[in-house]
Design a protein around this motif. Structure first.
Motif, PDB file in Angstrom:
ATOM      1  N   MET A  58      29.198  35.839  38.514  1.00  0.00           N
ATOM      2  CA  MET A  58      29.503  35.705  37.115  1.00  0.00           C
ATOM      3  C   MET A  58      30.750  36.521  36.748  1.00  0.00           C
ATOM      4  SD  MET A  58      27.397  33.612  35.896  1.00  0.00           S
ATOM      5  CE  MET A  58      26.864  33.650  34.229  1.00  0.00           C
ATOM      6  N   PHE A  59      31.004  37.607  37.458  1.00  0.00           N
ATOM      7  CA  PHE A  59      32.136  38.477  37.139  1.00  0.00           C
ATOM      8  C   PHE A  59      33.459  37.730  37.241  1.00  0.00           C
ATOM      9  CE2 PHE A  59      35.450  41.414  38.595  1.00  0.00           C
ATOM     10  CZ  PHE A  59      35.528  42.226  37.480  1.00  0.00           C
ATOM     11  N   LYS A  60      33.646  37.018  38.351  1.00  0.00           N
ATOM     12  CA  LYS A  60      34.902  36.293  38.535  1.00  0.00           C
ATOM     13  C   LYS A  60      35.070  35.208  37.480  1.00  0.00           C
ATOM     14  CE  LYS A  60      35.183  36.933  43.510  1.00  0.00           C
ATOM     15  NZ  LYS A  60      35.115  36.275  44.808  1.00  0.00           N
ATOM     16  N   GLY A  61      33.992  34.514  37.182  1.00  0.00           N
ATOM     17  CA  GLY A  61      34.050  33.457  36.178  1.00  0.00           C
ATOM     18  C   GLY A  61      34.410  33.990  34.802  1.00  0.00           C
ATOM     19  N   GLU A  62      33.797  35.108  34.418  1.00  0.00           N
ATOM     20  CA  GLU A  62      34.110  35.707  33.123  1.00  0.00           C
ATOM     21  C   GLU A  62      35.568  36.141  33.053  1.00  0.00           C
ATOM     22  OE1 GLU A  62      31.325  38.891  32.716  1.00  0.00           O
ATOM     23  OE2 GLU A  62      29.870  37.630  31.706  1.00  0.00           O
ATOM     24  N   MET A  63      36.041  36.738  34.123  1.00  0.00           N
ATOM     25  CA  MET A  63      37.419  37.220  34.144  1.00  0.00           C
ATOM     26  C   MET A  63      38.414  36.055  34.080  1.00  0.00           C
ATOM     27  SD  MET A  63      37.209  40.481  34.177  1.00  0.00           S
ATOM     28  CE  MET A  63      38.753  41.113  34.743  1.00  0.00           C
ATOM     29  N   ILE A  64      38.172  35.031  34.873  1.00  0.00           N
ATOM     30  CA  ILE A  64      39.097  33.891  34.916  1.00  0.00           C
ATOM     31  C   ILE A  64      39.110  33.155  33.582  1.00  0.00           C
ATOM     32  CG2 ILE A  64      39.493  31.622  35.965  1.00  0.00           C
ATOM     33  CD1 ILE A  64      38.468  32.882  38.615  1.00  0.00           C
ATOM     34  N   ILE A  65      37.935  32.844  33.057  1.00  0.00           N
ATOM     35  CA  ILE A  65      37.868  32.104  31.798  1.00  0.00           C
ATOM     36  C   ILE A  65      38.470  32.917  30.659  1.00  0.00           C
ATOM     37  CG2 ILE A  65      36.278  31.189  30.065  1.00  0.00           C
ATOM     38  CD1 ILE A  65      34.566  30.192  32.406  1.00  0.00           C
ATOM     39  N   SER A  66      38.178  34.212  30.615  1.00  0.00           N
ATOM     40  CA  SER A  66      38.729  35.057  29.564  1.00  0.00           C
ATOM     41  C   SER A  66      40.250  35.150  29.670  1.00  0.00           C
ATOM     42  CB  SER A  66      38.123  36.455  29.620  1.00  0.00           C
ATOM     43  OG  SER A  66      36.750  36.392  29.347  1.00  0.00           O
TER      44      SER A  66
END
Length: 163
Positions: free
Chosen positions: A1-9
């Motif tokens: 989830m960390f990578k997804g949150e960072m990329i989307i943000s």
């Protein structure tokens, strides 16, 4: 989830930044005492950039707390199902808004959305739904002079009765 949150943000932040610079090109009739055509897009884009930075900061803070996890699994739980149902409800609202009009469709949408989010008090659901609808109508049509979708056919006549 960390990578997804960072990329989307990051995508949201840089997309908002690009659109902010594009909104600086908006031209329109600047009337004294009223907001110009670029005010609300700029305001919302600044809010979107700030929120995306907050999400990045929160994700970094959570990662430091928990440490690095080796493998993340995303089970399908009721929260994800409710998210997709909410997304579908919002999509249907936007599709039918031009047909049924704001004043007709918004209270129904808010009732369904609040029920989907778990609220079960009928008085609270009805009060908030109709109260927010009335508040938005007055704020947009009277304070900001922004027309709301009125709908078609009989819904147009119904909307014209109110504003």
């Amino acid at each position: 989830m960390f990578k997804g949150e960072m990329i989307i943000s990051a995508v949201i932040f840089f997309g908002s930044l690009y659109l902010y610079f594009e909104s600086m090109k908006f031209e329109g009739h600047e009337v004294y005492g009223k907001l110009g055509p670029a005010y609300w897009p700029k305001f919302l884009l600044i809010c979107l950039m700030a929120l995306s930075l907050l999400v990045i900061g929160d994700a970094l803070r959570e990662r430091r707390k928990k440490g690095v996890e080796k493998k993340e699994t995303v089970p399908l739980d009721s929260g994800k199902v409710r998210f997709f149902l909410a997304f579908m409800l919002i999509t249907l609202y936007l599709i039918f808004l031009g047909i049924f009009g704001f004043i007709t469709l918004t209270p129904l949408f808010l009732i369904l959305f609040m029920y989907l989010l778990g609220e079960r008090n009928k008085g609270w659901i009805l009060g908030v739904s109709f109260g927010i609808t009335i508040l938005i109508i007055f704020a947009f049509t009277k304070a900001m002079y922004v027309p709301l979708p009125r709908g078609q056919w009989i819904f147009l006549k119904f909307s014209q009765f109110f504003y």
